[in-house]
Every structure is written in structure tokens, then in C-alpha cells.
Design a protein around this motif. Structure first.
Motif, PDB file in Angstrom:
ATOM      1  N   GLU A  28      28.494 -16.676  21.791  1.00  0.00           N
ATOM      2  CA  GLU A  28      27.591 -18.160  21.495  1.00  0.00           C
ATOM      3  C   GLU A  28      28.065 -19.363  22.346  1.00  0.00           C
ATOM      4  OE1 GLU A  28      27.702 -18.992  17.328  1.00  0.00           O
ATOM      5  OE2 GLU A  28      28.399 -20.981  17.928  1.00  0.00           O
ATOM      6  N   TYR A  70      27.517 -14.169  19.354  1.00  0.00           N
ATOM      7  CA  TYR A  70      26.259 -14.960  18.546  1.00  0.00           C
ATOM      8  C   TYR A  70      25.826 -14.145  17.713  1.00  0.00           C
ATOM      9  CZ  TYR A  70      21.591 -16.034  19.021  1.00  0.00           C
ATOM     10  OH  TYR A  70      20.207 -16.504  18.707  1.00  0.00           O
ATOM     11  N   GLU A  71      25.438 -14.626  16.499  1.00  0.00           N
ATOM     12  CA  GLU A  71      25.213 -13.801  15.365  1.00  0.00           C
ATOM     13  C   GLU A  71      23.533 -13.813  15.047  1.00  0.00           C
ATOM     14  OE1 GLU A  71      28.103 -13.422  11.884  1.00  0.00           O
ATOM     15  OE2 GLU A  71      28.662 -15.330  12.924  1.00  0.00           O
ATOM     16  N   GLY A  72      22.900 -14.373  16.144  1.00  0.00           N
ATOM     17  CA  GLY A  72      21.408 -14.509  16.097  1.00  0.00           C
ATOM     18  C   GLY A  72      20.985 -13.277  16.873  1.00  0.00           C
ATOM     19  N   SER A  73      19.476 -12.896  16.703  1.00  0.00           N
ATOM     20  CA  SER A  73      19.144 -11.876  17.184  1.00  0.00           C
ATOM     21  C   SER A  73      18.704 -12.279  18.782  1.00  0.00           C
ATOM     22  CB  SER A  73      17.839 -11.708  16.467  1.00  0.00           C
ATOM     23  OG  SER A  73      16.972 -12.421  16.663  1.00  0.00           O
ATOM     24  N   GLU A  74      18.422 -11.232  19.601  1.00  0.00           N
ATOM     25  CA  GLU A  74      18.241 -11.419  20.750  1.00  0.00           C
ATOM     26  C   GLU A  74      16.822 -11.767  21.021  1.00  0.00           C
ATOM     27  OE1 GLU A  74      19.404  -8.369  24.683  1.00  0.00           O
ATOM     28  OE2 GLU A  74      19.409  -7.595  22.706  1.00  0.00           O
ATOM     29  N   LYS A  75      16.298 -12.763  21.724  1.00  0.00           N
ATOM     30  CA  LYS A  75      15.179 -13.369  21.879  1.00  0.00           C
ATOM     31  C   LYS A  75      14.774 -13.494  23.388  1.00  0.00           C
ATOM     32  CE  LYS A  75      16.316 -16.532  17.959  1.00  0.00           C
ATOM     33  NZ  LYS A  75      17.623 -17.217  17.817  1.00  0.00           N
ATOM     34  N   SER A  98      22.239  -2.115  21.572  1.00  0.00           N
ATOM     35  CA  SER A  98      22.096  -3.416  21.656  1.00  0.00           C
ATOM     36  C   SER A  98      23.281  -4.305  22.554  1.00  0.00           C
ATOM     37  CB  SER A  98      22.205  -3.997  20.312  1.00  0.00           C
ATOM     38  OG  SER A  98      22.984  -3.548  19.539  1.00  0.00           O
ATOM     39  N   LEU A 156      20.687 -19.922  15.942  1.00  0.00           N
ATOM     40  CA  LEU A 156      20.629 -18.563  15.757  1.00  0.00           C
ATOM     41  C   LEU A 156      19.032 -18.283  15.472  1.00  0.00           C
ATOM     42  CD1 LEU A 156      23.045 -18.169  12.859  1.00  0.00           C
ATOM     43  CD2 LEU A 156      23.466 -17.814  15.278  1.00  0.00           C
ATOM     44  N   PHE A 211      25.743  -7.479  22.890  1.00  0.00           N
ATOM     45  CA  PHE A 211      26.163  -8.571  22.134  1.00  0.00           C
ATOM     46  C   PHE A 211      26.513  -9.847  22.909  1.00  0.00           C
ATOM     47  CE2 PHE A 211      26.944  -4.558  20.094  1.00  0.00           C
ATOM     48  CZ  PHE A 211      26.481  -4.896  18.756  1.00  0.00           C
ATOM     49  N   TYR A 214      15.895 -18.930  24.145  1.00  0.00           N
ATOM     50  CA  TYR A 214      16.971 -19.490  23.102  1.00  0.00           C
ATOM     51  C   TYR A 214      16.779 -21.016  23.240  1.00  0.00           C
ATOM     52  CZ  TYR A 214      18.920 -14.871  23.604  1.00  0.00           C
ATOM     53  OH  TYR A 214      19.110 -13.369  23.430  1.00  0.00           O
TER      54      TYR A 214
END
Ligand SMILES: [Zn+2]
Ligand SMILES: [Zn+2]
Length: 83
Positions: free
Chosen positions: A7, A39-44, A2, A83, A4, A47
Motif C-alpha cells: 500500500e 494493499y487490501e483492495g482489488s487489482e484495478k 494473483s 481501496l 499482492f 488507482y
């Protein structure tokens, strides 16, 4: 594997350690006044800005532009990724 992301600026790194080791040119305290923040959200695929709802295909494209609903005032800051 993954990725990272920062943010603040959208910089991509292969590990959290690599990401947070380097200065961020869009740090809220000033350019290079602090490190990238994870950035602690998921990959999208898209955004969105948490203030105004604008969206972009990457974090870096989103945060590059001024936000008309920024808490410091209209266009006083950049979009911030939700997020
Ligand atoms: Zn950054
Ligand atoms: Zn915005």
C-alpha cells in the motif's frame, strides 16, 4: 495467480508472505523503518488517491507523488491509494 501489492510503495509480490517479509522504502515511519503493508483492495486498471482523487495506472506511480490534500498539510506527504 494473483499479485499482492504494498500500500505504501506499490511493490509487487507473488505472495503475502513474500511481500511482508521485506522492508518498505516508503514506510510512513521512515524509509525501511518497517515492512511492506498489504494493499487490501482489488487489482484495478487505475488507482485513486483517497485524499485528493488523483489517479495513476499503478500504485507505485500514484504514491511517488506529493498530495496537495495530504492530512499533514499540502504536499507534506504522498498520495495514498484508496481501496
Ligand atoms: Zn512498500
Ligand atoms: Zn492525493
Amino acid at each position: 495467480m494473483s499479485n499482492f501489492y504494498c500500500e505504501y510503495c506499490g511493490t509487487k509480490a507473488s505472495s503475502i508472505a513474500n511481500l511482508t517479509a521485506n522492508s518498505c522504502h516508503r514506510h510512513p515511519n521512515g524509509s525501511n523503518k518497517g515492512k511492506h503493508k498489504l494493499y487490501e483492495g482489488s487489482e484495478k486498471s487505475k488507482y485513486s488517491c483517497k485524499y485528493c482523487g488523483n489517479s495513476a495506472s499503478t500504485i507505485s506511480n500514484l504514491v511517488a507523488n506529493s498530495c496537495h490534500r495530504h492530512p499533514d498539510g499540502s504536499n507534506k506527504g504522498k498520495h495514498a491509494v484508496a481501496l
